[in-house]
Scaffold this motif. Structure first.
Motif, PDB file in Angstrom:
ATOM      1  N   TYR A 127     -17.944   1.252   5.575  1.00  0.00           N
ATOM      2  CA  TYR A 127     -18.309  -0.167   5.610  1.00  0.00           C
ATOM      3  C   TYR A 127     -18.679  -0.670   4.217  1.00  0.00           C
ATOM      4  O   TYR A 127     -18.502  -1.857   3.910  1.00  0.00           O
ATOM      5  N   GLY A 128     -19.146   0.210   3.358  1.00  0.00           N
ATOM      6  CA  GLY A 128     -19.501  -0.201   2.006  1.00  0.00           C
ATOM      7  C   GLY A 128     -18.313  -0.699   1.197  1.00  0.00           C
ATOM      8  O   GLY A 128     -18.494  -1.365   0.174  1.00  0.00           O
ATOM      9  N   SER A 129     -17.117  -0.397   1.628  1.00  0.00           N
ATOM     10  CA  SER A 129     -15.917  -0.885   0.938  1.00  0.00           C
ATOM     11  C   SER A 129     -15.501  -2.270   1.414  1.00  0.00           C
ATOM     12  O   SER A 129     -14.565  -2.854   0.863  1.00  0.00           O
ATOM     13  N   ILE A 186      -3.223  -4.704   8.643  1.00  0.00           N
ATOM     14  CA  ILE A 186      -4.044  -4.129   7.582  1.00  0.00           C
ATOM     15  C   ILE A 186      -5.332  -3.605   8.206  1.00  0.00           C
ATOM     16  O   ILE A 186      -6.017  -4.318   8.943  1.00  0.00           O
ATOM     17  N   SER A 187      -5.648  -2.347   7.919  1.00  0.00           N
ATOM     18  CA  SER A 187      -6.762  -1.694   8.603  1.00  0.00           C
ATOM     19  C   SER A 187      -7.920  -1.334   7.695  1.00  0.00           C
ATOM     20  O   SER A 187      -8.869  -0.673   8.128  1.00  0.00           O
ATOM     21  N   PHE A 188      -7.879  -1.757   6.435  1.00  0.00           N
ATOM     22  CA  PHE A 188      -8.949  -1.371   5.511  1.00  0.00           C
ATOM     23  C   PHE A 188      -9.119  -2.451   4.454  1.00  0.00           C
ATOM     24  O   PHE A 188      -8.138  -3.027   3.982  1.00  0.00           O
ATOM     25  N   GLY A 189     -10.371  -2.711   4.092  1.00  0.00           N
ATOM     26  CA  GLY A 189     -10.651  -3.613   2.985  1.00  0.00           C
ATOM     27  C   GLY A 189     -10.909  -5.043   3.418  1.00  0.00           C
ATOM     28  O   GLY A 189     -11.169  -5.339   4.588  1.00  0.00           O
ATOM     29  N   ALA A 190     -10.805  -5.944   2.462  1.00  0.00           N
ATOM     30  CA  ALA A 190     -11.204  -7.339   2.675  1.00  0.00           C
ATOM     31  C   ALA A 190     -10.135  -8.177   3.359  1.00  0.00           C
ATOM     32  O   ALA A 190     -10.394  -9.333   3.699  1.00  0.00           O
TER      33      ALA A 190
END
Length: 466
Positions: free
Chosen positions: A17-19, A320-324
């Motif tokens: 979650y920190g990403s 998209i499964s990761f990031g902003a």
């Protein structure tokens, strides 16, 4: 759970979650309360983040045990030092040790050397990391390769949209088919330095079978079977709707309209930037014109007459499964235009292809009459039989463009040999039949070879990019 006699000793509350850009401790507190309400006060709850200071600041919360993740080649001492900054006491835990990496369409097959993975693991264990009740334990991502069957392959965003391949072999210690690899034996050798290995031989690789060539025939163009693929009929709207607005979670939607005026000279059919999500296959008067795609070609030149039909088959290539950028809407996100004038009066067909195929279509239906040479989205069918046993196999599509493949109603996933690197789809033996024909259905999106054949092999082909 462990306190009730089970083998679950800890539960992960969030993953990296920190990403994510929000950095919201209130969200983590909400998860913590929810997990405690459901699981009680005894179970260990933990989080996982990379070893960066900002990621650990935003991804951790007091009361949730903070673990880290990193792969081979990292400075193990520095990484665990970062964990110690947020968890002064307790075990050192790498909760995602990367044994390989995933593949993206159009890039080389990812691989990580066995020696490198083994060396990094040994460095971790030499620090006493992940030790619980005097038994060495750790999580590895991934230990077992797998397959993104059907539409389940996701995507990343790294300066551009990067869809993931159907295969998730990952160059993992156990392959996509579940077979031991050199990397697994290298890992076992490291483990043997810290604790005894289980007694007995290693299970061997499962049998594979090369069923050989199978001929297919064209069944129908997609535009000719919309009554089967969208039995509820189209949705009408002045302007295009997204997949989400139509409650279409994955797969395909056909967008249909008509040219509102004559176009005697080539005119630009196009879409605003980032509004084709993710690939659009364009047909004018049922003739394939080409493809519009996200982060790629967004205009085509067309000619036609007022009233000519214009169809765009939109494909969701994976979210998209990761990031902003995980709010990843699909479909036509903006108005398509013809020489900068917006097109309107759309009919949209959310396609339930899997439902039709699982109910026996098209093998249980009469053969359609259609143009054998027409390019663009079309269905092909064929059958083959197994010689007394159903073993795992791999299917190659030489000369095919891009599409989706089903065997006996099971969606094996996307193929895209022209783009690579993946050239074969994994076929579990459990999907196949003995004693009666196995039905093959292919949705080819761009254009099949003049002689449509499939080839079943006893080994995968991963690393080819054309």
């Amino acid at each position: 759970l462990y306190q009730y006699g089970g083998n679950i000793i800890s539960v992960q509350v969030e993953n990296e979650y920190g990403s994510y850009y929000a950095c919201d401790p209130g969200y983590l507190r909400h998860l913590q309360r929810s997990f405690r309400a459901l699981l009680g006060s005894e179970v260990l709850l933990f989080t996982t983040d990379s070893a960066g200071a900002e990621e650990l600041r935003c991804g951790t919360l007091q009361g949730l045990y903070a673990t880290i993740d990193f792969g081979p080649g990292s400075n193990v001492t520095e990484a665990f030092g970062a964990q110690r900054q947020v968890e002064p006491k307790g075990p050192l835990v790498n909760s995602e040790y990367y044994t390989g990496w995933l593949d993206y369409w159009g890039e080389a097959h990812a691989s990580t050397s066995s020696a490198w993975v083994a060396r990094g693991l040994e460095d971790i264990l030499q620090l006493g990391a992940s030790v619980n009740m005097q038994v060495v334990s750790w999580w590895r991502y991934m230990f077992h390769g797998g397959t993104n069957f059907a539409y389940w392959s996701g995507a990343d965003f790294k300066d551009q949209y990067k869809p993931v391949t159907t295969s998730y072999d990952y160059d993992a210690p156990l392959s996509e088919a579940g077979d031991p690899t050199e990397k697994l034996f290298a890992i076992r050798t490291v483990i043997s330095k810290f604790q005894p290995l289980p007694v007995g031989p290693m299970p061997p690789a499962t049998p594979k079978y090369a069923y050989g060539w199978v001929a297919l025939q064209k069944y129908a163009d997609l535009l000719d079977v919309l009554d089967v693929l969208c039995p509820s009929g189209p949705i009408q709207s002045q302007f295009p709707l997204t997949f989400e607005a139509m409650k279409q979670a994955h797969g395909f939607v056909l967008y249909h309209t008509q040219l509102p005026w004559d176009v005697p000279d080539p005119a630009m059919l196009g879409a605003p930037p980032h509004s084709i999500c993710d690939r659009g296959y364009v047909m004018l008067q049922k003739e394939y014109q080409g493809t519009l795609e996200r982060d790629g070609q967004t205009v085509l030149q067309v000619t036609g007459r007022a009233g000519d039909t214009l169809d765009i088959l939109l494909e969701n290539m994976g979210r998209i499964s990761f990031g902003a950028n995980i709010s990843d809407f699909k479909g036509l996100l903006g108005n398509l235009s013809l020489d900068s004038r917006h097109l309107s009066n759309w009919l949209m067909y959310p396609l339930a292809i899997d439902t039709a195929i699982q109910h026996g279509w098209p093998h249980a239906a009469l053969l359609k009459t259609s143009s054998g040479s027409r390019a663009g989205p079309a269905f092909y069918t064929g059958t083959f039989e197994t010689p007394g046993s159903t073993w795992d196999t791999f299917v190659q599509l030489p000369g095919w463009g891009k599409g989706q493949l089903w065997i006996n109603g099971f969606n094996l996933g996307r193929y895209w040999p022209r783009h690579g690197p993946q050239q074969t789809l994994f076929v579990p033996g459990s999907v196949l039949h003995v004693g009666y024909p196995n039905n093959i259905t292919v949705l080819e999106l761009e254009g099949a070879p003049s002689t449509p054949l499939l080839l079943f092999l006893d080994h995968p082909l991963f690393n080819t990019t054309l």
